[in-house]
Structure formats: C-alpha cells, structure tokens
Design a protein around this motif. Structure first.
Motif, mmCIF file in Angstrom:
data_model
loop_
_atom_site.group_PDB
_atom_site.id
_atom_site.type_symbol
_atom_site.label_atom_id
_atom_site.label_comp_id
_atom_site.label_asym_id
_atom_site.label_seq_id
_atom_site.Cartn_x
_atom_site.Cartn_y
_atom_site.Cartn_z
ATOM 1 N N ASN A 91 0.809 -1.219 0.000
ATOM 2 C CA ASN A 91 0.000 0.000 0.000
ATOM 3 C C ASN A 91 0.847 1.276 0.000
ATOM 4 O O ASN A 91 0.351 2.355 -0.286
ATOM 5 C CB ASN A 91 -0.945 0.012 1.206
ATOM 6 N N GLU A 92 2.142 1.148 0.298
ATOM 7 C CA GLU A 92 3.029 2.307 0.275
ATOM 8 C C GLU A 92 3.882 2.359 -0.991
ATOM 9 O O GLU A 92 4.486 3.392 -1.291
ATOM 10 C CB GLU A 92 3.952 2.299 1.500
ATOM 11 N N LEU A 93 3.944 1.249 -1.729
ATOM 12 C CA LEU A 93 4.782 1.174 -2.928
ATOM 13 C C LEU A 93 4.063 1.737 -4.155
ATOM 14 O O LEU A 93 2.877 1.480 -4.353
ATOM 15 C CB LEU A 93 5.150 -0.281 -3.217
ATOM 16 N N PRO A 94 4.770 2.465 -5.007
ATOM 17 C CA PRO A 94 4.182 2.895 -6.285
ATOM 18 C C PRO A 94 3.824 1.682 -7.145
ATOM 19 O O PRO A 94 4.406 0.599 -7.004
ATOM 20 C CB PRO A 94 5.308 3.710 -6.927
ATOM 21 N N LYS A 95 2.899 1.881 -8.051
ATOM 22 C CA LYS A 95 2.466 0.798 -8.939
ATOM 23 C C LYS A 95 3.606 0.283 -9.803
ATOM 24 O O LYS A 95 3.638 -0.891 -10.175
ATOM 25 C CB LYS A 95 1.309 1.289 -9.818
ATOM 26 N N SER A 96 4.562 1.155 -10.133
ATOM 27 C CA SER A 96 5.693 0.736 -10.960
ATOM 28 C C SER A 96 6.573 -0.301 -10.259
ATOM 29 O O SER A 96 7.393 -0.951 -10.897
ATOM 30 C CB SER A 96 6.537 1.947 -11.358
ATOM 31 N N TYR A 97 6.385 -0.452 -8.949
ATOM 32 C CA TYR A 97 7.139 -1.457 -8.196
ATOM 33 C C TYR A 97 6.223 -2.517 -7.596
ATOM 34 O O TYR A 97 6.563 -3.162 -6.609
ATOM 35 C CB TYR A 97 7.983 -0.779 -7.112
ATOM 36 N N GLY A 98 5.055 -2.668 -8.213
ATOM 37 C CA GLY A 98 4.135 -3.726 -7.823
ATOM 38 C C GLY A 98 3.130 -3.342 -6.765
ATOM 39 O O GLY A 98 2.275 -4.146 -6.393
ATOM 40 N N GLY A 99 3.207 -2.132 -6.234
ATOM 41 C CA GLY A 99 2.324 -1.714 -5.159
ATOM 42 C C GLY A 99 1.010 -1.142 -5.637
ATOM 43 O O GLY A 99 0.706 -1.142 -6.837
ATOM 44 N N SER A 100 0.240 -0.632 -4.699
ATOM 45 C CA SER A 100 -1.079 -0.087 -5.022
ATOM 46 C C SER A 100 -1.155 1.423 -4.827
ATOM 47 O O SER A 100 -2.194 2.035 -5.059
ATOM 48 C CB SER A 100 -2.144 -0.757 -4.141
#
Length: 327
Positions: free
Chosen positions: A278-287
C-alpha cells in the motif's frame, strides 16, 4: 596497544549501553578497550580535531556533544566489521576519520549544490510498515541518467577548497549521509538501511567509463567507511544478460562474502514481497498512486547538532583560508 580494559569503566556498563544487539562479555571487553583507545586514535589522525562520524562526535565521555550510547554503537559497527580484531578496527577508524576530514561527506550532503539531473537518479524513502532495517531505503535510478559525461566529471563545487571526487560520487555519498540521519543506532529494527538499484532502461553496452570508475570508488568507500550499515541491497529490473556482473563481483573479491549475502537480484521490479504494497508505487508492484519521487524525503532531512557544529567549523576554516590567500 592496550590489551586489557582499565578500571575507568566496566564491561557491564558497556553491555548496558548497547541496545542494538545482545553483546557477549568477550566482545564487550574489546569494545571497552576500543573506547579507551579513543585518545590515542585521535592523536594519530591527520587532523586530531576531526572527531565526527555520521554527524556524531566520536570522543571520550566527558567531551561535550558526545552521545555515549550512539558513539558506542558506531564503534561496535567498526569492531564487528573486522570480526572483533582490535588492531584492524583501530586502523579502520583512523582511516575513516582521515577520509571524512578530507572528503567532507557532511558538506556533500547538506551544503553542496549539484546538477539538477541528479534529482532524477536517487531518492530516500521512509516506509512505516515494513520489516526490520528496511524502513529507510536509498534508491538509485540509473536508467534516468542522460548526461553521463557531465555527471561523472570532477566536481568543482561551490566551496573555496578543492573537493575530491566526481560530482556523482559526492552526490551519492551525500545521499548516504542524509539517510543515516534517519537511522536510530540503538534500535535493532532501524540501525541499518536498505538500498535499491533499479536497472530499468539501462543498456550494459552504453555504460560510461566515468560511471564504471565511480561505481568502483563507491564500492571501496562504502566498504571501508560505512561498515555494518547495509541490511539488504536489491538489484531490480536486471536484464538476464547482466547476470554475469554479480558473478564478477564474487570473482574479483572487491565485495566481501558477508555483503554479497545481502544482495537480492530480481529480473523484475516487483518489491511487494519485501516492502508494504500500500506504500509502494504501482511501478514497483504496489497499489499506491504516488510515484517514487513523491515518496522522496531527502530534501527534508535535517543534520544533527554536532554535524551542524562540524559544518560551521568547515565554513569558518574556508573563510580563514580565503582571507589568508587575499592577504
């Protein structure tokens, strides 16, 4: 060199001061000896007045601005890096203090201005809900490098004194120094940092010679002067064809085995196995809808009190030097 601790302090007091780990009596005795060797260590420096590491004063207990628990934790890292060999630890600390006096890493982190392109090459993040020693992470986004010739040339800087290293090297060391201001050396869950090297859009056939030289310098500088500070180093979006690089690191032995064990090499950029989705950008698999640059906190990091004193002294010395030249 002294081989037994004196009666001025106790092994028990040293053990009590160490919060980052459980310290054996044998290793505590060695740390106590190293602490008692500080006057001798400082007397052997090129500049005996330079007693700062990571912004903290490395000196005897009675000196002002000495945070004893943090100082002990920092000394312990240097001792542990050489497997509790006192002679090697003493030599490492002397070399480190001499290097810091010459390179001025705090100046690189908090005073120097670099090419704006470097803003696209690295960030520092602070994740709230993650595993031990992955809260603070430095990111190197080498795929954003556009003008290597300028970035890797010798740095002129905005200082009166000539500073060593390329612009990139000074910027990268500065990024490391900033990240260490967020570390709690007494906390076993936050006394190290993570590093992420993103190889997205990098061609192994177009690596600038200056980049190769700077990479070699960084590996050597980090290995010598930043011991026991790395939790995990992630290499992500690594093309399969570049797999030989990590075998090469092992072959040339420029990186020790303990550090190599901390490497995680991924052919993709998905980091959700290691960092909170939930803290990761989408470019790194997060939401998260934020970009990695939205998460960057590097410009808001403040230097601690003794670090500020060191920077003021450096500035005063530069002014005095300039006045002498004018006269």
């Amino acid at each position: 060199m002294t081989t037994e601790p004196t009666e001025s302090a106790t092994v028990e007091s040293v053990i009590d001061s160490i919060k980052s780990q459980k310290l054996s009596k044998e290793n505590a005795e060695k740390l106590l000896i190293l602490i008692e060797l500080l006057p001798q260590i400082l007397s052997e420096l090129n500049n005996p007045d330079y007693d700062e590491i990571f912004g903290y004063r490395i000196n005897t207990n009675e000196k002002p601005h000495v945070n004893v628990p943090v100082r002990n934790e920092i000394l312990l890292k240097y001792l542990a890096a050489d497997k509790y060999d006192l002679e090697l630890a003493k030599k490492r600390i002397i070399n480190c203090l001499n290097w810091r006096n010459k390179f001025q890493p705090l100046h690189a982190a908090f005073e120097e201005k670099f090419d704006s392109e470097l803003n696209e090459l690295g960030v520092i993040t602070n994740f709230n809900n993650t595993g031990a020693n992955l809260k603070i992470i430095t990111w190197n986004l080498y795929g954003n490098l556009k003008n290597p010739k300028k970035i890797f040339e010798k740095f002129g800087g905005n200082s009166i004194k000539e500073l060593p290293g390329s612009q990139f090297l000074r910027w990268r060391i500065g990024l490391m120094e900033k990240s260490l201001q967020l570390v709690d050396f007494t906390d076993p869950k936050n006394n190290k940092i993570g590093q992420i090297h993103d190889y997205n859009n990098i061609s192994m056939f177009k690596i600038d010679p200056g980049q190769k030289q700077s990479t070699k310098e960084i590996i050597e500088i980090f290995g010598s002067n930043y011991p026991e500070l790395l939790s995990t180093k992630f290499f992500i979006n690594v093309p399969l064809i570049m797999g030989w690089v990590f075998t090469f690191f092992k072959t040339i032995r420029i990186i020790n085995e303990e550090t190599l064990k901390k490497f995680q090499v991924l052919n993709n950029g998905n980091l959700t196995e290691f960092l909170p989705s939930n803290e990761l950008p989408k470019s790194y698999g997060g939401s998260s809808g934020k970009s990695i640059f939205d998460l960057d906190i590097s410009n808001s990091i403040k230097l601690n009190d003794y670090g500020e004193i060191i920077l003021k002294k450096i500035g005063d010395d530069e002014i005095e030097h300039n006045n002498d030249d004018v006269e």
